[in-house]
Design an enzyme around this catalytic site. Structure first.
Site, short mmCIF file in Angstrom:
data_model
loop_
_atom_site.label_atom_id
_atom_site.label_comp_id
_atom_site.label_asym_id
_atom_site.label_seq_id
_atom_site.Cartn_x
_atom_site.Cartn_y
_atom_site.Cartn_z
N SER A 134 0.98 -1.22 -0.12
CA SER A 134 0.07 0.09 0.03
C SER A 134 0.88 1.21 0.12
CB SER A 134 -0.95 -0.15 1.23
OG SER A 134 -1.90 1.16 1.29
N TYR A 148 -4.09 9.08 -6.08
CA TYR A 148 -3.14 7.92 -5.99
C TYR A 148 -3.38 7.47 -4.68
CZ TYR A 148 1.14 5.77 -4.32
OH TYR A 148 1.84 4.84 -3.68
N LYS A 152 -5.12 4.06 -3.23
CA LYS A 152 -4.50 3.09 -2.12
C LYS A 152 -5.22 3.10 -0.81
CE LYS A 152 -0.25 2.26 -3.90
NZ LYS A 152 0.14 0.66 -3.96
N1 LIG Z 1 8.85 3.86 -3.24
C1 LIG Z 1 7.96 4.40 -2.53
O1 LIG Z 1 8.39 5.57 -1.92
C2 LIG Z 1 6.64 4.00 -2.18
C3 LIG Z 1 6.07 4.60 -1.16
C4 LIG Z 1 4.71 4.10 -0.87
C5 LIG Z 1 4.10 3.06 -1.69
N2 LIG Z 1 4.83 2.39 -2.74
C6 LIG Z 1 4.27 1.38 -3.57
O2 LIG Z 1 5.24 0.44 -3.53
C7 LIG Z 1 4.90 -0.21 -4.94
C8 LIG Z 1 6.12 -0.46 -5.86
O3 LIG Z 1 6.62 0.59 -6.30
P1 LIG Z 1 7.93 1.00 -6.23
O4 LIG Z 1 8.41 1.86 -5.07
O5 LIG Z 1 8.72 -0.39 -6.08
O6 LIG Z 1 8.43 1.65 -7.56
P2 LIG Z 1 8.92 1.24 -8.89
O7 LIG Z 1 10.34 0.50 -8.70
O8 LIG Z 1 8.46 2.26 -9.94
O9 LIG Z 1 7.90 -0.05 -9.21
C9 LIG Z 1 6.80 -0.06 -9.67
C10 LIG Z 1 6.25 -1.32 -10.23
O10 LIG Z 1 4.82 -1.27 -10.57
C11 LIG Z 1 4.74 -1.65 -11.89
N3 LIG Z 1 3.53 -1.40 -12.54
C12 LIG Z 1 2.85 -0.34 -12.78
N4 LIG Z 1 1.67 -0.19 -13.39
C13 LIG Z 1 1.57 -1.57 -13.61
C14 LIG Z 1 0.75 -2.20 -14.31
N5 LIG Z 1 -0.37 -1.64 -14.91
N6 LIG Z 1 0.76 -3.39 -14.43
C15 LIG Z 1 1.58 -4.19 -13.91
N7 LIG Z 1 2.82 -3.69 -13.13
C16 LIG Z 1 2.65 -2.00 -13.07
C17 LIG Z 1 5.91 -0.94 -12.61
O11 LIG Z 1 5.96 -1.87 -13.88
P3 LIG Z 1 6.54 -1.27 -15.21
O12 LIG Z 1 8.32 -1.67 -15.02
O13 LIG Z 1 6.07 -2.02 -16.17
O14 LIG Z 1 6.36 0.11 -15.14
C18 LIG Z 1 7.00 -1.50 -11.74
O15 LIG Z 1 7.34 -2.85 -11.47
C19 LIG Z 1 3.59 0.46 -5.76
O16 LIG Z 1 2.43 0.16 -5.42
C20 LIG Z 1 3.90 1.85 -4.86
O17 LIG Z 1 2.66 2.72 -4.81
C21 LIG Z 1 6.20 3.00 -2.93
#
Ligand SMILES: NC(=O)c1ccc[n+]([C@@H]2O[C@H](COP(=O)([O-])OP(=O)(O)OC[C@H]3O[C@@H](n4cnc5c(N)ncnc54)[C@H](OP(=O)(O)O)[C@@H]3O)[C@@H](O)[C@H]2O)c1
Length: 275
Positions: A134, A148, A152
């Site tokens: 989340s 966004y 969530k």
């Molecule tokens: N990093 C933070 O600060 C943070 C904080 C709070 C929550 N989150 C949550 O953590 C989760 C993972 O994000 P992350 O931080 O690891 O960033 P990230 O490295 O940018 O990863 C995001 C991932 O989601 C995938 N994605 C996006 N749209 C998609 C779709 N329609 N179908 C399948 N895959 C899709 C992307 O794939 P592609 O390569 O195809 O784009 C990528 O693998 C997300 O849900 C994000 O909201 C992150």
């Protein structure tokens, strides 16, 4: 016993790290991504324990296919982990209709469709664990994150209900609420609005600039968030929510305090509305 995982969003970031941790400890993993070629380096070296499958979570048929592929390859499904997601930073009026729809489909509808596809398998097993990555924005939101953080938060509400309805069937539900974590999120996974309205420069615009300045310096370590997420699956009674990183924990505690204070401040007038 070695578990069977299905993980979305394994091309990078937290999802990729979760897949790596699960594989390194001996579990079997169906790693998915929109572009399955991005998974080659992840699954390499793990032989038949790792399967790379294409999955865009906005497409329900692809979710059903990924569940079928997991069961065909490994005969069961123990953990479904929804990591795929992306942000959009803009005041509500600055979003286009299409941006709202796509973000909500990816962050809210997509994970529910995936769980719906996996639940018949888990119900038959009388075991399983649904995991959601989340965001702290789901609990304590910021200006500019109406869509966004709202999506969530919707998923968070759904998971509360799922935890209650699935517990008697032996299926667990947990959410991880990360704070700023050093991944591609603020870079390629954070969309800007379709337009700019000067009136929002001091609110959502200011928060957007703060985020941009934070990129590459986020305090959260995705490998540690992943290790904690994987560890949840070994708990007999895992928590419904885990908040990661000091920033997010501080925000969560402040939020809960303020909700409590507000409920209490308005308690008498709220209660007085009963027949
Ligand atoms: N990093 C933070 O600060 C943070 C904080 C709070 C929550 N989150 C949550 O953590 C989760 C993972 O994000 P992350 O931080 O690891 O960033 P990230 O490295 O940018 O990863 C995001 C991932 O989601 C995938 N994605 C996006 N749209 C998609 C779709 N329609 N179908 C399948 N895959 C899709 C992307 O794939 P592609 O390569 O195809 O784009 C990528 O693998 C997300 O849900 C994000 O909201 C992150």
């Amino acid at each position: 016993m070695s578990k069977v995982w299905l993980i979305t969003g394994c091309s990078s970031g937290i999802g990729r790290e979760i897949a790596r941790v699960a594989l390194e400890r001996g579990d079997r993993v169906v790693a998915t991504a929109r572009n399955p070629e991005s998974l080659a380096g992840l699954v390499e070296g793990f032989g038949e324990r790792a399967l790379a499958v294409g999955l865009d979570v906005t497409d329900g048929a692809q979710s059903r296919h990924a569940v079928d592929a997991a069961v065909a390859a490994f005969g069961r499904l123990d953990v479904v982990c929804s990591c795929a997601g992306y942000g959009i930073i803009a005041a509500l009026e600055e979003h286009s209709e299409e941006q709202i729809e796509k973000n909500v489909t990816t962050n809210f509808v997509g994970p529910l469709r995936l769980f719906r596809a996996a639940l018949p398998v888990m119900r038959a097993q009388r075991s399983g664990h649904l995991l959601v990555i989340s965001a702290i924005a789901a609990l304590a939101n910021h200006e500019g994150f109406a869509v966004y953080g709202g999506a969530k938060a919707g998923l968070e509400g759904a998971c509360e209900a799922l935890a209650l309805e699935l517990r008697p069937l032996g299926i667990k539900v947990s959410m991880v609420l990360p704070g700023p974590t050093r991944t591609d999120f603020i870079g390629r996974s954070l969309e800007q609005g379709a337009s700019k309205i000067a009136d929002y420069d001091g609110t959502s615009g200011k928060f957007a600039r703060l985020l941009a300045g934070m990129n590459g310096k986020q305090t959260g370590d995705p490998a540690k968030v992943a290790a904690l997420t994987v560890a949840l699956t070994d708990e007999a009674s895992p928590p419904l929510r885990v908040v990661t990183g000091k920033y997010a924990v501080t925000r969560a505690k402040l939020k809960l305090k303020s909700v409590n204070a507000e409920v209490e401040a308005w308690e008498a007038r709220g209660v007085a509305t009963d027949f």
